[in-house]
Design an enzyme around this catalytic site. Sequence first.
Site, short mmCIF file in Angstrom:
data_model
loop_
_atom_site.label_atom_id
_atom_site.label_comp_id
_atom_site.label_asym_id
_atom_site.label_seq_id
_atom_site.Cartn_x
_atom_site.Cartn_y
_atom_site.Cartn_z
N LYS A 156 11.25 4.24 8.93
CA LYS A 156 12.54 4.41 8.25
C LYS A 156 12.86 5.89 8.06
CE LYS A 156 10.15 3.76 3.84
NZ LYS A 156 9.84 2.80 2.76
N TYR A 184 19.97 34.87 -6.42
CA TYR A 184 21.07 34.46 -7.30
C TYR A 184 20.61 34.41 -8.75
CZ TYR A 184 24.19 33.06 -3.47
OH TYR A 184 25.00 33.05 -2.37
C1 LIG Z 1 8.41 2.84 2.70
C2 LIG Z 1 7.68 1.55 2.66
C3 LIG Z 1 6.39 1.46 3.20
C4 LIG Z 1 5.61 2.67 3.67
O1 LIG Z 1 5.13 3.36 2.54
P1 LIG Z 1 4.23 4.69 2.70
O2 LIG Z 1 3.83 4.99 1.30
O3 LIG Z 1 5.11 5.72 3.30
O4 LIG Z 1 3.09 4.34 3.58
C5 LIG Z 1 5.80 0.21 3.27
N1 LIG Z 1 6.45 -0.88 2.80
C6 LIG Z 1 7.68 -0.82 2.23
C7 LIG Z 1 8.31 -2.06 1.73
C8 LIG Z 1 8.33 0.39 2.14
O5 LIG Z 1 9.53 0.46 1.56
#
Ligand SMILES: *Cc1c(COP(=O)(O)O)cnc(C)c1O
Length: 357
Positions: free
Chosen positions: A35, A246
Site C-alpha cells: 500500500k 525562518y
Molecule cells: C499496513 C498493514 C499491514 C502491514 O503492517 P506493517 O507494520 O507495515 O508490517 C498489515 N496488515 C494490515 C491490515 C495493514 O493495514
Amino acid sequence: MTAAATLTIDLRALRENWRKLADMVAPAACAAVVKADGYGCGLERVVGALLAEGCRTFFVARLSEGFRARTMTPEAAIYVLDGLLPGVGPEMRQAGLRPALGSLPEIAEWAAGGGGPAALHFDTGMNRLGLSLDEAEPALAALGRTPDLIMSHFASSEDLASLDNAAQIERFARLRELIPNVPASLCNSSGIFLPDHPWHDLERPGYALYGGNPTPGRPNPMRAVVTLEAPILQTRRVEAGAHVGYNGQWTAKRPTQLAVIPIGYADGIPRSAMGVEGRPGPDVAISGVRCPIVGRVSMDLICIDATDAPPEAVFRGAPVEILGAAISIDEFGERAGTIGYEILTSLGRRYQRIYRD
Ligand SMILES: *Cc1c(COP(=O)(O)O)cnc(C)c1O
C-alpha cells in the site's frame, strides 16, 4: 545529474528482506503489503521484484492501488484492505481483486453482485476496520461461500510489553474455532517477531520489507532498502549567537560551519524535523560523520551543522546522506517526532529515483 537529491531503492535488499521473513515463517506463506505506493518505494517496482522472489499474495489499501498491482501480474492474489466501497464490486471482480470485507453490508453487496474470492476481516481489539466475532456466523451465511482468508490486525505488535497482543492472539484463536479450515492471517511485520509466533497461514509484512525495524529497541534484523542523498548547495561559517532559518529558531553556541541541502518539507522531510534551541533535529551524515539538522525545515531546504564533519568533506556539491547506512528510517522518524513509516510513505516526488536490482 539534473535532480538535486537522489533516492536509491535497493530492490535486492527488498527481495532479501522478503526471503528472510518467508524462510522464517515457513511452512506458513508470506505475502507483501504494498500500500501507499509500496511504502513510498514505487508499487510496480516493488511488486515486480517480489514476484521474481516468489511472492504470490499482495495487500493494498486502496482499490486504485489494486489496479496498479494487477498490471504487474495476472495471477497473484491481491487483497484490498479498504474492503468494498458502495458500487465498486463489478470493477473489482473484473480486475480479479479480492476485497477484505469488514462489515455485513459489504458482504451482502459483494454476494449480491455475484461474490467471488474475498477475505473476511475481523476486528480483534483495534476497533478500526473489521467484523466483530459475534458476526462470524451471519458473515459466513451472508457470504454464501467459504472465504479465501480470514484476517485480523494487531494494534500494538511493535510493543512487546503491550497486553493487547495476548488478548488479540487469544481472540483470533477463538475466531479460528468459529470458522475452521479457512486460511488465516494475523501478523504484520512486528507481529511476525512476537515471541508467541502467532503465524497461522499467511503473514502480511509491510514495513520490514522496506528496511524498517520490526523489533524497536532491538537490533534491526532487516536490510536497509532506501538511501537518500543530496549535495551541499552552499556552506557558511557563522559566529556563536547567529540564528539559523525562518524565525531564527536555532542559535549557534559556537563558531559553526553550516551546510544547506536541497531537501525540504515539500520533499517529505517533516517540519517537525527542525532543530530548535536545546534540541537538535535528526542527524544526517557527511562522510559518515553525524551532523544535526538545525533551524526550521523550509519548503525546499534544510540547514545542517557540519562543524564536526571533516572540513575536506564540506564543500559545494559534496554528498550528504539523509537516510541510508548511517541514518536509519527508524532513527530519523523518531528524532523528527514521528515514525519511520511516515518518513517512508512521504518520500518526495522531486527526487531522482534510482532502482538497484
Ligand atoms: C499496513 C498493514 C499491514 C502491514 O503492517 P506493517 O507494520 O507495515 O508490517 C498489515 N496488515 C494490515 C491490515 C495493514 O493495514
